[in-house]
Design a protein around this motif. Structure first.
Motif, PDB file in Angstrom:
ATOM      1  N   LEU A 220      -5.633   7.741   4.547  1.00  0.00           N
ATOM      2  CA  LEU A 220      -7.334   7.345   4.382  1.00  0.00           C
ATOM      3  C   LEU A 220      -8.415   7.385   5.816  1.00  0.00           C
ATOM      4  CD1 LEU A 220      -7.271   4.137   2.314  1.00  0.00           C
ATOM      5  CD2 LEU A 220      -7.407   6.539   1.426  1.00  0.00           C
TER       6      LEU A 220
ATOM      7  N   ARG B 148     -10.788   8.396   7.495  1.00  0.00           N
ATOM      8  CA  ARG B 148     -12.702   7.733   7.383  1.00  0.00           C
ATOM      9  C   ARG B 148     -13.430   8.471   8.485  1.00  0.00           C
ATOM     10  NH1 ARG B 148     -10.154   1.744   6.641  1.00  0.00           N
ATOM     11  NH2 ARG B 148      -9.179   1.783   4.655  1.00  0.00           N
TER      12      ARG B 148
ATOM     13  N   THR C  28     -14.399   9.730   3.693  1.00  0.00           N
ATOM     14  CA  THR C  28     -12.842   9.308   3.274  1.00  0.00           C
ATOM     15  C   THR C  28     -12.494  10.900   3.236  1.00  0.00           C
ATOM     16  OG1 THR C  28     -13.284   6.869   3.182  1.00  0.00           O
ATOM     17  CG2 THR C  28     -11.161   7.927   2.841  1.00  0.00           C
TER      18      THR C  28
ATOM     19  N   HIS D   7      -9.177  11.531   1.560  1.00  0.00           N
ATOM     20  CA  HIS D   7      -7.874  10.478   1.203  1.00  0.00           C
ATOM     21  C   HIS D   7      -6.836  11.575   0.231  1.00  0.00           C
ATOM     22  CE1 HIS D   7      -6.303   9.280  -2.859  1.00  0.00           C
ATOM     23  NE2 HIS D   7      -5.288   8.456  -2.102  1.00  0.00           N
TER      24      HIS D   7
ATOM     25  N   THR E  48     -16.719   6.257   1.883  1.00  0.00           N
ATOM     26  CA  THR E  48     -15.562   5.212   2.079  1.00  0.00           C
ATOM     27  C   THR E  48     -15.879   3.818   1.477  1.00  0.00           C
ATOM     28  OG1 THR E  48     -15.369   6.285   4.332  1.00  0.00           O
ATOM     29  CG2 THR E  48     -15.130   3.921   4.200  1.00  0.00           C
TER      30      THR E  48
ATOM     31  N   GLU F 140     -13.246   3.667  -1.455  1.00  0.00           N
ATOM     32  CA  GLU F 140     -11.930   3.899  -1.815  1.00  0.00           C
ATOM     33  C   GLU F 140     -11.551   2.618  -2.627  1.00  0.00           C
ATOM     34  OE1 GLU F 140     -10.991   2.842   1.697  1.00  0.00           O
ATOM     35  OE2 GLU F 140     -11.390   4.533   3.089  1.00  0.00           O
TER      36      GLU F 140
END
Ligand SMILES: [Zn+2]
Length: 287
Positions: free
Chosen positions: A54, A56, A72, A74, A123, A126
């Motif tokens: 992740l 951010r 984020t 990912h 974010t 998530e």
């Protein structure tokens, strides 16, 4: 599949290179995010969650509404994926056509190659991508009791399958699955219900992963003080993993390779074990 320690090290390297840096440009080479441009955004941190990465980011204050100023990136390495860090404009060590994400800052370029998953989420959202994961063996919120509870919820599942199920606990791949079972004297195909010392087995996996967070060849052969002695050249790095036909380091019996159904990827169907040190549990008298 990568092991959780590989992802942890990748996150640490990316964090060191990118945290606090403003992106000069971003290039997402996947259709869904091809037009996304995160130039001007600042990387706050890069963390691992199990085998997931992740990154951010925080938006430029003058351009981004407050309610959507945290994103984020990912990613998941799956089988072949890797993130690499280069000096700005540095020559890549992987073919350009395998690049899926290119992040450029004044200090470094970070390039994700052959990523199995690459997506950008708020974010705040998530949990939609990592919320299903069980306790993270390398996370600050590690919870042994919760991991055991989740594994015990399916008593008939082979322990080797349960350990790879990231919904039970996050971070174990095939190497630590096989090695933790060996160190506990547990056959990887044994049903969860027969594994009395489950907390000890899980703790073996955690200790082995933590011993491999520093650079160097991965090994599960530690001495009594937890020092990885399996890094010595010429010594086996693992007790059983990929040591089929070679003598067990404890009893000398040839290590066996087997196949465990229900595993995730094909590579992860292979199990390695010592038939003497890890006997398959006998049927109990009342069954
Ligand atoms: Zn043995």
């Amino acid at each position: 599949m990568p092991e959780g320690d590989s992802v942890w090290r990748a996150a640490a390297q990316l964090h060191a290179a990118l945290a606090g840096q403003q992106l000069l440009s971003s290039d997402f080479r996947v259709p869904r995010f091809a037009t996304l441009q995160l130039g001007g955004w600042t990387v706050n941190e890069v963390v691992a969650r199990g085998k997931h990465l992740l990154m951010r980011l925080q938006g430029p204050a003058d351009r981004t509404p407050a309610e959507q100023d945290r994103l984020t990136i990912h990613s998941h390495l799956k089988m072949e994926g890797t993130w690499q860090v280069y000096p700005p404009g540095g020559r890549w060590r992987k073919p350009g056509f395998t690049a899926r994400c290119v992040l450029r800052t004044a200090a470094a370029d970070a390039v994700g190659f052959s990523l199995g998953i690459l997506e950008v989420v708020r974010t705040a959202d998530e949990d939609s991508v990592v919320g299903h994961l069980g306790p993270d063996l390398l996370g600050s919120d590690w919870d042994l009791a919760e991991a055991e509870l989740r594994i015990r919820a399916a008593p008939d599942v082979p322990i080797g399958v349960a350990l790879l199920d990231q919904r039970n606990l996050a971070g174990i791949g095939n190497i630590y699955r096989c090695e933790a079972c060996f160190l506990s004297g547990v056959h990887p195909a044994a049903p969860v219900s027969t594994v009395a010392e489950l907390p000890a087995l899980i703790t073996h996996a955690k200790v082995l992963m933590e011993a491999n967070l520093s650079p160097g060849r991965r090994t599960t052969v530690l001495n009594a003080r937890g020092v990885p002695v399996g890094r010595t050249p010429g010594r086996p790095g693992y007790w059983v993993y990929r040591r089929e036909h070679q003598p067990c380091l404890r009893c000398g019996t040839p290590v066996r390779r087997g196949v465990l159904a229900n595993g995730a990827g094909s590579e992860e169907r292979d199990i390695y074990y010592c038939p003497v040190c890890q006997p398959f549990p006998a049927a109990s008298a009342d069954s």
